[in-house]
Design a protein around this motif. Structure first.
Motif, PDB file in Angstrom:
ATOM      1  N   GLY A   1      51.021  70.359  38.265  1.00 51.70           N
ATOM      2  CA  GLY A   1      50.358  70.931  39.435  1.00 51.70           C
ATOM      3  C   GLY A   1      51.222  71.020  40.672  1.00 51.70           C
ATOM      4  N   ALA A   2      50.693  71.678  41.678  1.00 43.83           N
ATOM      5  CA  ALA A   2      51.318  71.910  42.992  1.00 43.83           C
ATOM      6  C   ALA A   2      52.509  72.876  42.875  1.00 43.83           C
ATOM      7  CB  ALA A   2      51.724  70.598  43.638  1.00 43.83           C
ATOM      8  N   ASP A   3      53.056  73.270  44.023  1.00 43.77           N
ATOM      9  CA  ASP A   3      54.215  74.174  43.964  1.00 43.77           C
ATOM     10  C   ASP A   3      55.452  73.357  43.605  1.00 43.77           C
ATOM     11  OD1 ASP A   3      55.681  73.355  46.527  1.00 43.77           O
ATOM     12  OD2 ASP A   3      53.652  73.791  47.235  1.00 43.77           O
TER      13      ASP A   3
ATOM     14  N   GLY B   1      52.166  74.016  39.271  1.00 43.92           N
ATOM     15  CA  GLY B   1      50.823  74.529  39.004  1.00 43.92           C
ATOM     16  C   GLY B   1      50.663  76.020  39.211  1.00 43.92           C
ATOM     17  N   TYR B   2      51.768  76.737  39.365  1.00 42.77           N
ATOM     18  CA  TYR B   2      51.659  78.193  39.565  1.00 42.77           C
ATOM     19  C   TYR B   2      52.314  78.895  38.371  1.00 42.77           C
ATOM     20  CZ  TYR B   2      49.907  76.785  44.015  1.00 42.77           C
ATOM     21  OH  TYR B   2      49.125  76.199  44.991  1.00 42.77           O
TER      22      TYR B   2
ATOM     23  N   ALA C   1      46.857  68.413  38.908  1.00 40.30           N
ATOM     24  CA  ALA C   1      46.611  68.690  40.338  1.00 40.30           C
ATOM     25  C   ALA C   1      46.643  70.191  40.585  1.00 40.30           C
ATOM     26  CB  ALA C   1      47.675  67.981  41.182  1.00 40.30           C
ATOM     27  N   LEU C   2      45.666  70.899  40.015  1.00 40.45           N
ATOM     28  CA  LEU C   2      45.610  72.358  40.182  1.00 40.45           C
ATOM     29  C   LEU C   2      44.500  72.757  41.141  1.00 40.45           C
ATOM     30  CD1 LEU C   2      45.846  73.364  36.379  1.00 40.45           C
ATOM     31  CD2 LEU C   2      47.717  73.352  38.030  1.00 40.45           C
ATOM     32  N   GLY C   3      43.797  71.772  41.725  1.00 33.64           N
ATOM     33  CA  GLY C   3      42.626  72.060  42.556  1.00 33.64           C
ATOM     34  C   GLY C   3      41.459  72.479  41.667  1.00 33.64           C
ATOM     35  N   ALA C   4      40.237  72.417  42.245  1.00 29.11           N
ATOM     36  CA  ALA C   4      39.046  72.864  41.491  1.00 29.11           C
ATOM     37  C   ALA C   4      38.881  74.364  41.737  1.00 29.11           C
ATOM     38  CB  ALA C   4      37.816  72.114  42.011  1.00 29.11           C
TER      39      ALA C   4
ATOM     40  N   LYS D   1      40.354  75.094  38.760  1.00 30.65           N
ATOM     41  CA  LYS D   1      41.381  75.296  37.726  1.00 30.65           C
ATOM     42  C   LYS D   1      41.656  74.031  36.920  1.00 30.65           C
ATOM     43  CE  LYS D   1      43.933  79.121  39.701  1.00 30.65           C
ATOM     44  NZ  LYS D   1      45.086  79.511  40.475  1.00 30.65           N
TER      45      LYS D   1
ATOM     46  N   GLY E   1      43.278  66.784  42.126  1.00 34.21           N
ATOM     47  CA  GLY E   1      43.177  67.666  43.290  1.00 34.21           C
ATOM     48  C   GLY E   1      44.431  67.745  44.123  1.00 34.21           C
ATOM     49  N   GLY E   2      44.301  67.412  45.410  1.00 33.20           N
ATOM     50  CA  GLY E   2      45.433  67.544  46.337  1.00 33.20           C
ATOM     51  C   GLY E   2      46.318  66.295  46.412  1.00 33.20           C
TER      52      GLY E   2
ATOM     53  N   ASP F   1      50.074  66.615  47.075  1.00 34.45           N
ATOM     54  CA  ASP F   1      50.390  66.970  48.469  1.00 34.45           C
ATOM     55  C   ASP F   1      50.528  65.701  49.311  1.00 34.45           C
ATOM     56  OD1 ASP F   1      50.155  69.864  48.116  1.00 34.45           O
ATOM     57  OD2 ASP F   1      48.034  69.473  47.831  1.00 34.45           O
TER      58      ASP F   1
ATOM     59  N   ARG G   1      40.379  65.866  56.957  1.00 34.62           N
ATOM     60  CA  ARG G   1      41.050  66.900  56.150  1.00 34.62           C
ATOM     61  C   ARG G   1      40.791  68.281  56.721  1.00 34.62           C
ATOM     62  NH1 ARG G   1      40.723  66.342  49.791  1.00 34.62           N
ATOM     63  NH2 ARG G   1      42.633  67.554  49.927  1.00 34.62           N
TER      64      ARG G   1
ATOM     65  N   ARG H   1      40.278  74.956  55.095  1.00 35.98           N
ATOM     66  CA  ARG H   1      39.285  74.403  54.174  1.00 35.98           C
ATOM     67  C   ARG H   1      37.848  74.646  54.622  1.00 35.98           C
ATOM     68  NH1 ARG H   1      41.945  70.582  50.886  1.00 35.98           N
ATOM     69  NH2 ARG H   1      39.957  69.779  50.206  1.00 35.98           N
TER      70      ARG H   1
ATOM     71  N   ARG I   1      35.002  76.009  52.320  1.00 30.77           N
ATOM     72  CA  ARG I   1      34.378  75.154  51.295  1.00 30.77           C
ATOM     73  C   ARG I   1      33.162  74.415  51.827  1.00 30.77           C
ATOM     74  NH1 ARG I   1      39.214  72.219  48.509  1.00 30.77           N
ATOM     75  NH2 ARG I   1      40.672  73.920  48.564  1.00 30.77           N
TER      76      ARG I   1
HETATM   77  N1  UDP Z   1      47.303  74.333  43.074  1.00 30.00           N
HETATM   78  C1  UDP Z   1      48.058  74.629  41.960  1.00 30.00           C
HETATM   79  N2  UDP Z   1      47.863  75.821  41.343  1.00 30.00           N
HETATM   80  C2  UDP Z   1      46.955  76.714  41.780  1.00 30.00           C
HETATM   81  C3  UDP Z   1      46.170  76.399  42.917  1.00 30.00           C
HETATM   82  C4  UDP Z   1      46.359  75.173  43.530  1.00 30.00           C
HETATM   83  O1  UDP Z   1      48.885  73.839  41.536  1.00 30.00           O
HETATM   84  O2  UDP Z   1      46.846  77.779  41.166  1.00 30.00           O
HETATM   85  C5  UDP Z   1      47.527  73.048  43.729  1.00 30.00           C
HETATM   86  C6  UDP Z   1      47.845  73.108  45.207  1.00 30.00           C
HETATM   87  O3  UDP Z   1      49.215  73.414  45.389  1.00 30.00           O
HETATM   88  C7  UDP Z   1      47.479  71.717  45.660  1.00 30.00           C
HETATM   89  C8  UDP Z   1      46.432  71.275  44.645  1.00 30.00           C
HETATM   90  O4  UDP Z   1      46.346  72.310  43.685  1.00 30.00           O
HETATM   91  O5  UDP Z   1      48.599  70.864  45.506  1.00 30.00           O
HETATM   92  C9  UDP Z   1      45.066  70.972  45.160  1.00 30.00           C
HETATM   93  O6  UDP Z   1      44.668  71.793  46.159  1.00 30.00           O
HETATM   94  P1  UDP Z   1      43.390  71.487  47.050  1.00 30.00           P
HETATM   95  O7  UDP Z   1      43.786  70.655  48.228  1.00 30.00           O
HETATM   96  O8  UDP Z   1      42.780  72.808  47.287  1.00 30.00           O
HETATM   97  O9  UDP Z   1      42.523  70.555  46.068  1.00 30.00           O
HETATM   98  P2  UDP Z   1      41.020  70.157  46.045  1.00 30.00           P
HETATM   99  O10 UDP Z   1      40.546  69.982  47.442  1.00 30.00           O
HETATM  100  O11 UDP Z   1      40.325  71.275  45.317  1.00 30.00           O
HETATM  101  O12 UDP Z   1      41.018  68.891  45.264  1.00 30.00           O
END
Ligand code: UDP
Length: 243
Positions: free
Chosen positions: A108-110, A136-137, A160-163, A165, A186-187, A190, A213, A220, A223
């Motif tokens: 996950g994450a960039d 995660g991209y 860690a792809l966020g919801a 995904k 999730g995040g 980060d 946050r 955000r 949401r």
């Molecule tokens: N993320 C990812 N791929 C995607 C979309 C998001 O890896 O296609 C990552 C994003 O870089 C971040 C993490 O998912 O590090 C979570 O993001 P967010 O803070 O939106 O998470 P949430 O609040 O949904 O838990």
């Protein structure tokens, strides 16, 4: 495991320490497990998209990531003991992995965030075994991530792809693996990478982490729109339960 049903989503009545103990047992006996840490937005999304709800229902544990879920469980007279967040679960599972030589995989994450996450984990947990990692991209239909995880057989996979995904990815792939504890975080990357600061404990203690946050990442706000609808539905469920 006892549950409280919050708008059709079964939340596990479990506290943080007991969840960590259970996950450690799953690792030791090489049992697969799927952990979701959910907030009101996730519950609302599941109520609007049956396919996503079906993915959530495959989890072994669904815990309350947000204070809104804990409050809802109290209103429904079946209280969850506490918040169990993806970040806190990840930090304790990293410590256990370091102590017991469990291998981990980071998804996950960039790319840049992922590399800083990996470096910071290695600094904080010097003897940790990182079996692999992937940003995660990626192209959802054309990648080798599941094959790599299948080959490397990590004990724990942090996703860690966020919801939505992260829950969807695990649900769609978990059947291919022979072992692994899969945790939606999730995040968290980060925060571990140092890009985003977690709310100070004083804010967390008065249940205002969500506000911190929002102030730090104003994008955000969208949401938050799910919250009034979530509260309305909880009150409706409470009235229905008591009639
Ligand atoms: N993320 C990812 N791929 C995607 C979309 C998001 O890896 O296609 C990552 C994003 O870089 C971040 C993490 O998912 O590090 C979570 O993001 P967010 O803070 O939106 O998470 P949430 O609040 O949904 O838990």
């Amino acid at each position: 495991m006892k549950h409280v049903n919050i708008l059709g989503i079964p939340f596990s009545i479990i506290n943080h320490d007991y969840l960590i103990k259970r996950l450690s047992q799953h690792v030791q006996s090489a049992e697969k497990s799927f952990v979701i840490t959910a907030n009101p937005e996730i519950v609302m999304q599941a109520n609007e998209h049956q396919e996503y709800k079906n993915h959530l229902l495959r989890a072994s544990y669904i815990t309350a990531d947000g204070i809104g879920i804990v409050k809802a469980s109290k209103i429904l007279k079946n209280p969850l003991p506490e918040r169990v967040t993806g970040y806190d679960v990840m930090m304790d599972m990293l410590q256990l992995s370091c102590d017991h030589q469990y291998s981990i995989y980071l998804l996950g994450a960039d790319k840049e965030t992922l590399l800083s996450t990996k470096n910071n984990i290695e600094k904080q947990f010097p003897s940790i075994r990182i079996a692999g990692y992937h940003d995660g991209y990626f192209d959802w239909n054309n990648n080798r991530i599941a094959e790599e995880i299948h080959e490397k057989k990590p004990d724990i996979v942090f996703v860690a792809l966020g919801a939505p995904k992260q829950e969807t990815w695990i649900s769609q792939h978990i059947d291919q693996f022979t072992k692994g504890v899969f945790i939606c975080v999730g995040g968290s990357f980060d925060v571990i990478s140092g890009n985003v600061k977690r709310a100070p404990l004083s804010w967390q203690n008065i249940n205002l982490e969500w506000l911190y946050r929002l102030l730090k990442q104003p994008r955000r706000w969208r949401r938050m729109l799910a919250l009034p609808r979530f509260s309305y539905r909880i009150i409706k469920q409470r009235v229905k339960n008591s009639s």
